[in-house]
Scaffold this active site. Structure first.
Site, PDB file in Angstrom:
ATOM      1  N   ASP A  17       0.859  -1.187   0.000  1.00  0.00           N
ATOM      2  CA  ASP A  17       0.000   0.000   0.000  1.00  0.00           C
ATOM      3  C   ASP A  17       0.895   1.237   0.000  1.00  0.00           C
ATOM      4  O   ASP A  17       1.717   1.411   0.905  1.00  0.00           O
ATOM      5  CB  ASP A  17      -0.883  -0.033   1.258  1.00  0.00           C
ATOM      6  CG  ASP A  17      -1.792   1.181   1.346  1.00  0.00           C
ATOM      7  OD1 ASP A  17      -2.536   1.419   0.387  1.00  0.00           O
ATOM      8  OD2 ASP A  17      -1.741   1.890   2.370  1.00  0.00           O
ATOM      9  N   THR A  50      -3.550   6.046  -3.584  1.00  0.00           N
ATOM     10  CA  THR A  50      -2.414   6.718  -2.925  1.00  0.00           C
ATOM     11  C   THR A  50      -1.124   6.527  -3.718  1.00  0.00           C
ATOM     12  O   THR A  50      -0.297   7.427  -3.786  1.00  0.00           O
ATOM     13  CB  THR A  50      -2.220   6.161  -1.502  1.00  0.00           C
ATOM     14  OG1 THR A  50      -2.220   4.741  -1.548  1.00  0.00           O
ATOM     15  CG2 THR A  50      -3.320   6.620  -0.584  1.00  0.00           C
ATOM     16  N   THR A  51      -0.979   5.346  -4.334  1.00  0.00           N
ATOM     17  CA  THR A  51       0.241   5.091  -5.119  1.00  0.00           C
ATOM     18  C   THR A  51       0.184   5.883  -6.419  1.00  0.00           C
ATOM     19  O   THR A  51       1.170   6.486  -6.833  1.00  0.00           O
ATOM     20  CB  THR A  51       0.371   3.579  -5.426  1.00  0.00           C
ATOM     21  OG1 THR A  51      -0.062   2.846  -4.289  1.00  0.00           O
ATOM     22  CG2 THR A  51       1.775   3.200  -5.760  1.00  0.00           C
ATOM     23  N   ASP A 355      -9.286  -0.028   2.138  1.00  0.00           N
ATOM     24  CA  ASP A 355      -9.350   0.552   0.787  1.00  0.00           C
ATOM     25  C   ASP A 355     -10.672   0.187   0.118  1.00  0.00           C
ATOM     26  O   ASP A 355     -11.325   1.025  -0.499  1.00  0.00           O
ATOM     27  CB  ASP A 355      -8.183   0.028  -0.080  1.00  0.00           C
ATOM     28  CG  ASP A 355      -6.887   0.776   0.214  1.00  0.00           C
ATOM     29  OD1 ASP A 355      -6.938   1.670   1.073  1.00  0.00           O
ATOM     30  OD2 ASP A 355      -5.870   0.475  -0.400  1.00  0.00           O
TER      31      ASP A 355
END
Length: 491
Positions: A17, A50-51, A355
């Site tokens: 993550d 987020t990545t 998520d």
């Protein structure tokens, strides 16, 4: 692939993550710190992507570097980026398709696209069902009943969906409980441990004798006075318990302590008591069973007693005792019970589940979808390339560069598949050059497919937020021309 991180305390974190990795990394460069802040903002706002946001922001800055070398002023680059952002949002809006939130199958398909890249993808459909079930339980309409104006949907996943991780068993044993569970055993061994259709009373006051706020000294001159003092304490507790028992509750749950004497009186009345329950757990229980938390025993009313629970039972899982309040009629709070081989596995599965929960929550608030698999980014990139011819002056180049930067997402997908990146990207560009389409990359096989047939869709809120955050962060960093340290140099 997963990453193993050593935190400063000597513990290990195993995850893929993006936000979790960046949170653990110790960085000293100020620009890098602001990039890490991006993933935190993305995580808090929409909980996913987020990545992507870090990769995109990095690519935006990489695209701006040649312009800086050619002496194009950062203000011009930023102006071009801002115009491109507005155009990109319009294209996303045109590409978006609505979804019915009540259609469980469609929701499951979208969440499975989110879970597909995670560690828990092996249990894909199972994890998806956990996420969808738990979020739909806590959604409620506030005001504006019957489609009236002024109403809004409330979906507080953070507060009302509790994830309880218990090592042992396997992931297949995990489930969503129609109610709540908490890690407590009854205060007295003889109290009932299984009650059907219980009447539940919630308190946030102690069931023990009131102690003075400050240190109190009492001088006793006669022996009878000491006995009177003790009797008064007993009578005070007896009166409190009598006020509680008058409403015939089966279970009393308090956030504070329960004295031995109070346990005795409650046990005589056939009441099961729990003490020192967390405030957050008490709020969840109140939502699940329809009770109201009472602050003083003399203020209890009949309406404060919760009757919405079907079954109360204390069970032992592993070494611990857990109290279950199940089969609730309208559980507007729930607990997800996660089982797994070790703590590391459980922590990673919990992150994946969070998520997935956020994806469902986003769809509840904004019921629109965009195609995944790099299709949206490529479509926006092509649209910006076409529109850049109408932009005047120097800003045309940065405007076009945003479109090229967005191609990093499909390119990364192609690299992860181990396919011929150049060939796939050229084919994808050709597909999108013909007009708006949902062609993207199949993340498993590394071939081009229309996203409708593959069924990979992403929430509109996540995609749009990713693009907004990345462009705005790049603009902010481009405006910096000097770094001034406010710290003294060590001699």
């Amino acid at each position: 692939m997963l990453k193993m991180l050593l935190d400063p305390m000597g513990g290990i974190v195993i995850t893929n993550d993006g936000h979790c990795i960046l949170r653990e990394v110790d960085v000293s460069h100020p620009a890098a710190k602001s990039m890490i802040e991006l993933s935190r903002a993305q995580d808090e706002e929409v909980g996913d992507g987020t990545t992507s946001v870090i990769i995109l922001a990095g690519e935006m800055l990489a695209q701006a570097e040649p312009f800086i070398h050619r002496n194009i002023h950062p203000t011009q680059i930023v102006a071009g980026y801002s115009k491109a952002l507005q155009e990109a949002l319009k294209v996303c809006n045109a590409l978006a398709k609505p979804i019915d939130v009540n259609d469980k199958q469609a929701l499951s398909q979208i969440v499975s696209a989110c879970v597909g890249t995670k560690f828990s993808s092996r249990w894909g459909p199972f994890m998806v069902d956990l996420a969808v079930d738990s979020v739909l339980k806590v959604v409620r309409q506030v005001g504006g009943e019957g489609g009236a104006e002024g109403g809004y949907k409330e979906c507080d996943v953070k507060r009302y969906v509790r994830v309880e991780k218990i090592p042992g068993g396997e992931l297949g044993d995990s489930k969503v409980i129609d109610g709540v569970m908490f890690n407590k055993d009854v205060t007295h061994s003889k109290m009932r441990r299984r009650i059907e259709k219980p009447r539940i009373l919630l308190l946030d006051c102690p069931l023990e004798y009131k102690k003075g706020e400050s240190q109190t000294n009492v001088e006793v001159k006669q022996e009878e006075d000491w006995n009177t003092l003790l009797r008064m304490e007993e009578e005070f507790i007896e009166k409190m318990c009598a006020e509680i028992v008058a409403f015939r509750p089966d279970i009393v749950i308090t956030e504070k302590g329960v004295s031995d004497l109070a346990q005795h009186y409650l046990l005589k009345a056939g009441v099961t008591a729990f003490r020192r329950v967390r405030k957050s757990d008490n709020n969840r229980i109140a939502r699940a069973v329809g009770a109201v938390i009472v602050s003083r025993p003399d203020e209890i009313q009949e309406g404060d007693v919760g009757t919405g629970c079907g079954l109360f039972e204390v069970r032992k899982i592993g070494d611990e005792y857990f109290a279950f309040l199940e089969q609730c009629e309208q559980p507007q709070a729930c607990t997800v019970l996660l089982r797994g081989g070790s703590k590391d596995v459980l922590n990673e599965v919990e992150r994946n589940l969070q998520d997935a929960l956020q994806v469902v929550r986003n769809l509840v608030f904004e019921s629109k979808l965009l195609p995944g698999g790099g299709a949206t980014e490529m479509a926006v990139g092509q649209a910006l390339a076409r529109a850049s011819t109408e932009v005047e002056g120097v800003q045309q180049w940065p405007y076009k560069a945003v479109g090229e930067a967005l191609e990093v997402i499909p390119r990364t997908l192609a690299q992860n598949c181990g396919t011929n990146v150049l060939r796939i990207m050229t084919q994808l560009r050709a597909k999108h050059a013909q007009g708006p389409t949902t062609w993207g990359i199949d993340g498993e096989k590394g071939v081009l497919v229309p996203m409708e047939t593959l069924g990979v869709w992403e929430p509109y809120a996540v995609k749009v937020q990713t693009i907004k955050t990345a462009v705005e962060a790049a603009c902010m960093l481009l405006r910096i021309d000097d770094v001034v340290s406010g710290m003294k140099k060590k001699k």
